[in-house]
Design an enzyme around this catalytic site. Structure first.
Site, PDB file in Angstrom:
ATOM      1  N   ASP A  89      -2.637   8.230  -3.007  1.00 37.57           N
ATOM      2  CA  ASP A  89      -3.955   8.865  -2.997  1.00 37.57           C
ATOM      3  C   ASP A  89      -4.189   9.542  -1.668  1.00 37.57           C
ATOM      4  O   ASP A  89      -3.403   9.404  -0.736  1.00 37.57           O
ATOM      5  CB  ASP A  89      -5.048   7.818  -3.244  1.00 37.57           C
TER       6      ASP A  89
ATOM      7  N   ASP B 212       0.870  -1.161   0.000  1.00 41.43           N
ATOM      8  CA  ASP B 212       0.000   0.000   0.000  1.00 41.43           C
ATOM      9  C   ASP B 212       0.914   1.221   0.000  1.00 41.43           C
ATOM     10  O   ASP B 212       2.030   1.173   0.491  1.00 41.43           O
ATOM     11  CB  ASP B 212      -0.940  -0.165   1.189  1.00 41.43           C
ATOM     12  N   SER B 213       0.488   2.306  -0.617  1.00 38.35           N
ATOM     13  CA  SER B 213       1.380   3.428  -0.922  1.00 38.35           C
ATOM     14  C   SER B 213       1.804   4.228   0.294  1.00 38.35           C
ATOM     15  O   SER B 213       2.678   5.087   0.189  1.00 38.35           O
ATOM     16  CB  SER B 213       0.686   4.381  -1.903  1.00 38.35           C
TER      17      SER B 213
ATOM     18  N   ASP C  93      -7.724  -6.939   2.362  1.00 38.53           N
ATOM     19  CA  ASP C  93      -6.715  -6.978   3.419  1.00 38.53           C
ATOM     20  C   ASP C  93      -7.298  -6.267   4.633  1.00 38.53           C
ATOM     21  O   ASP C  93      -8.189  -5.423   4.512  1.00 38.53           O
ATOM     22  CB  ASP C  93      -5.431  -6.252   2.993  1.00 38.53           C
TER      23      ASP C  93
END
Length: 376
Positions: free
Chosen positions: A146, A92-93, A271
């Site tokens: 995001d 995840d970013s 997740d």
């Protein structure tokens, strides 16, 4: 990465598929154990493979960037080599973690300035350097940078945030497409649908994300405090727009019932930290319902934690023994409970896949949701 749609349930939008990555195949629907800081808490890699039968795990860019740091990960040859997990990994970013630090970060068009929760040092995440960071970490599937809006959220804020996320996505794609992986295998970028709980914004965002034509797509900004029915409404809407021939990943969800309901709406990948976090607090998910292992009723119950589930951990240890470990605050308690809960989650999505392939998912799901919400 490729995705093959293998079966569609006739009574719902549930589907079974196969994602093929450089580090192996993922059969969907799938749950991804969360390994935030290069480890799934209290779980050995051998247990992830043999007991839990995980097919893919998740790492977090924010945490890995801060510790152990990119230099260590690159010297190791990437996260797979560093932690010894040779199956697929998704990162995840870091957007959710950055935005959860509302008191110590500042959002600007360039990106997000934030202070480390470890030492207070100041950092800047931009769409470009988040792509570079995930290239260095070396996950098979990486996420676009995001903004995850809170709930509740004002319409204008959600709208402006969504447009910023779209602008950042364009920059993510440009950087990703102009670079290559560092470790000799391909990586895949998933964009993320935002728009809070507003139907028009979710529609607009889903259409934009679909137009980017990436190999898979994610749905973010849900499971952040909104009612479950609102989550399902937004997921249903977005899944009706996102392409059917690409995997759909609903980020951060959730309870067993949440997972089954969202599978019915067309989601393929999930997740959540809930199974391991709740495990450490003594909440167990079982094939018969939810157990609070701290309760007095389990004090002299010497039956297995979950005889029907299978797997070494769930069938070898007794409820009474696990209760004793929890009350004694032994480390082993969290290990046993975490392995059990994750074994249950992977069992659940495997059962869902089999029911989809048999064409019986919808009726099975309704029975299972009621059963799994029962508190024993």
């Amino acid at each position: 990465m490729t995705f093959e749609l293998q079966a569609q349930d006739p009574g719902s939008n549930a589907r079974a598929g196969k994602v093929t990555t450089a580090h192996g195949v993922i059969e969907t629907p799938i749950f991804m154990p969360v390994g935030t800081a290069a480890t799934v808490k209290a779980v050995h890699q051998r247990e992830l493979k043999e007991d839990i039968q995980a097919q893919i795990i998740l790492g977090n860019t924010y945490h890995l960037y801060l510790r152990p740091g990119l230099d260590i990960l690159e010297k190791a040859g990437g996260l797979h080599k560093f932690n010894g997990w040779d199956k697929p990994i998704l990162t995840d970013s870091g957007g959710y973690q950055v935005f959860s630090l509302s008191g110590t970060r500042k959002i600007i068009e360039e990106g997000v300035k934030f202070k480390s929760h470890i030492d207070g040092s100041t950092h800047l995440f931009t769409p470009e350097n988040v792509m570079d960071t995930q290239r260095t970490i070396g996950a098979d599937i990486i996420m676009a940078f995001d903004e995850c809006t809170p709930y509740p959220c004002e319409y204008d804020y959600a709208k402006n945030s969504m447009h910023r996320t779209h602008r950042w996505l364009k920059r993510c794609c440009e950087r990703f497409d102009s670079t290559e992986g560092k470790y000799g295998f391909d990586q895949t970028l998933f964009p993320i649908v935002q728009g809070s709980t507003f139907r028009d914004l979710r529609t607009q965002s889903a259409e934009y994300i679909a137009s980017m034509n990436r190999e898979g797509n994610a749905i973010g900004g849900l499971s952040v405090g909104e009612p479950a029915e609102m989550m399902y409404e937004m997921t249903d809407l977005v899944c009706s727009i996102l392409p059917k021939d690409k995997p759909r990943y609903l980020m951060g969800v959730g309870t067993p019932a949440n997972i089954l309901e969202n599978i019915a709406l067309g989601v393929d990948m999930f997740d959540c930290v809930l199974p391991t976090r709740n495990a450490r607090n003594g909440m167990l998910f079982t094939t018969q319902g939810i157990i609070n292992i701290r309760n007095q009723r389990w004090k002299d119950d010497f039956s297995p934690i979950d005889a029907e589930l299978g797997g070494y951990t769930s069938t070898f240890y007794s409820k009474a023994y696990l209760r004793h470990l929890i009350h004694a605050q032994e480390y082993l308690a969290g290990m046993i409970a975490s392995v059990h809960n994750l074994t249950f989650y992977l069992w659940l999505v495997k059962q869902a896949r089999e029911q989809i392939k048999a064409g019986t998912f919808a009726a099975w799901k309704n029975v299972m949701v009621e059963k799994l919400m029962t508190r024993l």
